[in-house]
Design a protein around this motif. Structure first.
Motif, PDB file in Angstrom:
ATOM      1  N   GLY A 210       0.815  -1.209   0.000  1.00  0.00           N
ATOM      2  CA  GLY A 210       0.000   0.000   0.000  1.00  0.00           C
ATOM      3  C   GLY A 210       0.845   1.254   0.000  1.00  0.00           C
ATOM      4  O   GLY A 210       0.532   2.245  -0.686  1.00  0.00           O
ATOM      5  N   TYR A 211       1.931   1.221   0.764  1.00  0.00           N
ATOM      6  CA  TYR A 211       2.893   2.338   0.803  1.00  0.00           C
ATOM      7  C   TYR A 211       3.467   2.598  -0.593  1.00  0.00           C
ATOM      8  O   TYR A 211       3.496   3.739  -1.070  1.00  0.00           O
ATOM      9  N   ARG A 212       3.881   1.544  -1.266  1.00  0.00           N
ATOM     10  CA  ARG A 212       4.482   1.702  -2.590  1.00  0.00           C
ATOM     11  C   ARG A 212       3.441   2.138  -3.625  1.00  0.00           C
ATOM     12  O   ARG A 212       3.751   2.904  -4.534  1.00  0.00           O
ATOM     13  N   GLU A 213       2.208   1.637  -3.493  1.00  0.00           N
ATOM     14  CA  GLU A 213       1.148   2.059  -4.409  1.00  0.00           C
ATOM     15  C   GLU A 213       0.890   3.558  -4.287  1.00  0.00           C
ATOM     16  O   GLU A 213       0.704   4.250  -5.293  1.00  0.00           O
ATOM     17  N   ALA A 214       0.865   4.067  -3.044  1.00  0.00           N
ATOM     18  CA  ALA A 214       0.624   5.494  -2.832  1.00  0.00           C
ATOM     19  C   ALA A 214       1.743   6.339  -3.449  1.00  0.00           C
ATOM     20  O   ALA A 214       1.481   7.374  -4.070  1.00  0.00           O
ATOM     21  N   LEU A 215       2.983   5.889  -3.266  1.00  0.00           N
ATOM     22  CA  LEU A 215       4.104   6.609  -3.883  1.00  0.00           C
ATOM     23  C   LEU A 215       3.937   6.648  -5.392  1.00  0.00           C
ATOM     24  O   LEU A 215       4.066   7.705  -6.025  1.00  0.00           O
ATOM     25  N   ASP A 216       3.633   5.499  -5.984  1.00  0.00           N
ATOM     26  CA  ASP A 216       3.512   5.401  -7.438  1.00  0.00           C
ATOM     27  C   ASP A 216       2.364   6.263  -7.957  1.00  0.00           C
ATOM     28  O   ASP A 216       2.499   6.949  -8.977  1.00  0.00           O
ATOM     29  N   GLN A 217       1.234   6.233  -7.255  1.00  0.00           N
ATOM     30  CA  GLN A 217       0.070   7.006  -7.695  1.00  0.00           C
ATOM     31  C   GLN A 217       0.323   8.509  -7.636  1.00  0.00           C
ATOM     32  O   GLN A 217      -0.344   9.278  -8.324  1.00  0.00           O
ATOM     33  N   ASN A 218       1.281   8.920  -6.806  1.00  0.00           N
ATOM     34  CA  ASN A 218       1.593  10.338  -6.671  1.00  0.00           C
ATOM     35  C   ASN A 218       2.885  10.736  -7.388  1.00  0.00           C
ATOM     36  O   ASN A 218       3.401  11.850  -7.180  1.00  0.00           O
ATOM     37  N   GLY A 219       3.393   9.838  -8.212  1.00  0.00           N
ATOM     38  CA  GLY A 219       4.572  10.148  -9.011  1.00  0.00           C
ATOM     39  C   GLY A 219       5.854  10.278  -8.219  1.00  0.00           C
ATOM     40  O   GLY A 219       6.788  10.973  -8.647  1.00  0.00           O
ATOM     41  N   ILE A 220       5.931   9.598  -7.070  1.00  0.00           N
ATOM     42  CA  ILE A 220       7.134   9.629  -6.237  1.00  0.00           C
ATOM     43  C   ILE A 220       7.898   8.317  -6.426  1.00  0.00           C
ATOM     44  O   ILE A 220       7.341   7.235  -6.224  1.00  0.00           O
ATOM     45  N   GLU A 221       9.143   8.413  -6.802  1.00  0.00           N
ATOM     46  CA  GLU A 221       9.947   7.220  -7.058  1.00  0.00           C
ATOM     47  C   GLU A 221      10.264   6.489  -5.755  1.00  0.00           C
ATOM     48  O   GLU A 221      10.644   7.097  -4.754  1.00  0.00           O
ATOM     49  N   PHE A 222      10.099   5.180  -5.783  1.00  0.00           N
ATOM     50  CA  PHE A 222      10.408   4.357  -4.617  1.00  0.00           C
ATOM     51  C   PHE A 222      11.917   4.272  -4.420  1.00  0.00           C
ATOM     52  O   PHE A 222      12.666   4.004  -5.369  1.00  0.00           O
ATOM     53  N   ASP A 223      12.388   4.528  -3.196  1.00  0.00           N
ATOM     54  CA  ASP A 223      13.805   4.448  -2.856  1.00  0.00           C
ATOM     55  C   ASP A 223      13.985   3.356  -1.806  1.00  0.00           C
ATOM     56  O   ASP A 223      13.549   3.512  -0.663  1.00  0.00           O
ATOM     57  N   PRO A 224      14.588   2.212  -2.162  1.00  0.00           N
ATOM     58  CA  PRO A 224      14.737   1.107  -1.201  1.00  0.00           C
ATOM     59  C   PRO A 224      15.537   1.478   0.038  1.00  0.00           C
ATOM     60  O   PRO A 224      15.417   0.815   1.077  1.00  0.00           O
ATOM     61  N   ARG A 225      16.348   2.535  -0.035  1.00  0.00           N
ATOM     62  CA  ARG A 225      17.108   2.947   1.147  1.00  0.00           C
ATOM     63  C   ARG A 225      16.198   3.458   2.258  1.00  0.00           C
ATOM     64  O   ARG A 225      16.598   3.505   3.431  1.00  0.00           O
ATOM     65  N   LEU A 226      14.966   3.839   1.890  1.00  0.00           N
ATOM     66  CA  LEU A 226      14.030   4.383   2.869  1.00  0.00           C
ATOM     67  C   LEU A 226      13.243   3.291   3.600  1.00  0.00           C
ATOM     68  O   LEU A 226      12.458   3.590   4.497  1.00  0.00           O
ATOM     69  N   VAL A 227      13.457   2.060   3.231  1.00  0.00           N
ATOM     70  CA  VAL A 227      12.781   0.940   3.906  1.00  0.00           C
ATOM     71  C   VAL A 227      13.713   0.355   4.960  1.00  0.00           C
ATOM     72  O   VAL A 227      14.796  -0.144   4.645  1.00  0.00           O
TER      73      VAL A 227
END
Length: 342
Positions: A210-227
């Motif tokens: 859900g976290y990654r879906e929200a990022l994607d829907q808002n055009g924010i690139e997922f950064d694995p360092r933030l997990v």
């Protein structure tokens, strides 16, 4: 020993159940003269027990005279770690189950059984100590829970739903919850949002999705360092946040997978002079009692433990009456307090 001799000397409840063509719990009740088993079935099982030299010792009933049934709560160890019964959300959920059982005139047994396979859980019912089980969380036990269902042991589970699931579960919409928490931080203008929590358990995986879906829907690139992985207690969360800071990973928001993780994260930030919510917005998950009294008061995703407890109990009691029951997914609610800025 010959096959004939093995047939004539039964030592286990499951052997007698297989011979009688009934469930282990039915055999246990029959041997303990439970009114839940018909006289015809009791006679059949007792006759088979006698003719096959069944050596199992009947145990005294543990039911109180006033209680209709006794239900046991079992908590699998999360991903190989020790289970903490003192976890606030676990206590809240047990409270919801206990209140629902009281309404139905049933007793509650909390078992410290280490559920490493389905046999241990099946034996808890077979021993006559309880009529059915409520398993709090799947951990890594999904396959074993399917095997437990195949043995016709009466139980329901708090947790996620799987495509190949053969048992009944009740749980919150974890993907929705993770998405809702992340979207709220994005609405607050946050762009570098960390995800802090257990990334292995079924429910946590859905929250991360859900976290990654929200990022994607808002055009924010997922950064694995933030997990950053963290267990469900504040000290682990403090360590996770310290690692983020020490590694120089920039972040302005934290989606925590439990309120206790969020509180630990806020403590770590305060220790470093980082202000919540001015510098970093933090949101938790569960809405345990302490969340409203943290400083600042914690915004969070609420899981309805009262409704969850009632559903778990009603489904299990219906199952014990021979009904087919289906899994249920409950919605989550966004609770806005101070830790996100609005």
């Amino acid at each position: 020993m010959s096959d004939d001799e093995k047939e004539k000397n039964l030592h286990r409840l499951e052997d007698l159940a297989a011979l009688a063509g009934v469930s282990i719990s039915t055999v246990s009740r029959a041997l303990n003269d439970s009114p839940l088993v018909s006289d015809r079935t009791k006679k059949k099982i007792l006759s088979l027990a006698q003719s096959n030299n069944y050596s199992g010792r009947l145990r005294d009933k543990v039911y109180t005279e006033d209680a209709d049934k006794t239900i046991s709560i079992v908590i699998p160890p999360p991903q190989g770690r020790d289970t903490r019964l003192s976890d606030p959300f676990t206590l809240d959920l047990i409270g919801g189950i206990g209140d629902a059982l009281k309404e139905q005139n049933c007793d509650l047994l909390i078992s410290h059984l280490t559920m490493t396979d389905y046999h241990s859980a099946a034996n808890l019912v077979a021993s006559g100590r309880c009529d059915g089980l409520i398993v709090l969380g799947q951990s890594t036990m999904h396959k074993q829970l399917n095997q437990l269902a195949a043995q016709r042991v009466p139980f329901v589970t708090w947790g996620a739903q799987f495509p190949d699931q053969k048992y009944c579960s009740v749980g919150s919409d974890n993907r929705q919850g993770g998405r809702r928490a992340t979207n709220h931080l994005i609405r607050m203008g946050r762009k570098r949002i960390a995800f802090v929590g257990d990334c292995e358990g079924p429910e946590m995986k859905l929250r991360q999705e859900g976290y990654r879906e929200a990022l994607d829907q808002n055009g924010i690139e997922f950064d694995p360092r933030l997990v950053r992985p963290a267990h469900f207690y504040p000290e682990s969360a403090m360590e996770a946040v310290d690692v983020l800071v020490e590694q120089g990973v920039e972040f302005d928001g934290i989606v925590a997978m439990s309120d206790m993780i969020a509180i630990g994260a806020m403590k770590a930030l305060a220790n470093r002079g980082i202000n919540v919510p001015k510098d970093v917005s933090v949101i938790g998950y569960d809405d345990v009692l302490v969340a409203a009294y943290s400083s600042p008061a914690l915004s969070t995703i609420r899981q309805d433990v009262t409704k969850a407890g009632r559903l778990l109990v009603s489904k299990l009691l219906r199952m014990l009456e021979g009904e087919d029951v289906q899994s249920s997914t409950l919605p989550t609610d966004l609770i806005i307090r101070e830790s996100c800025g609005a």
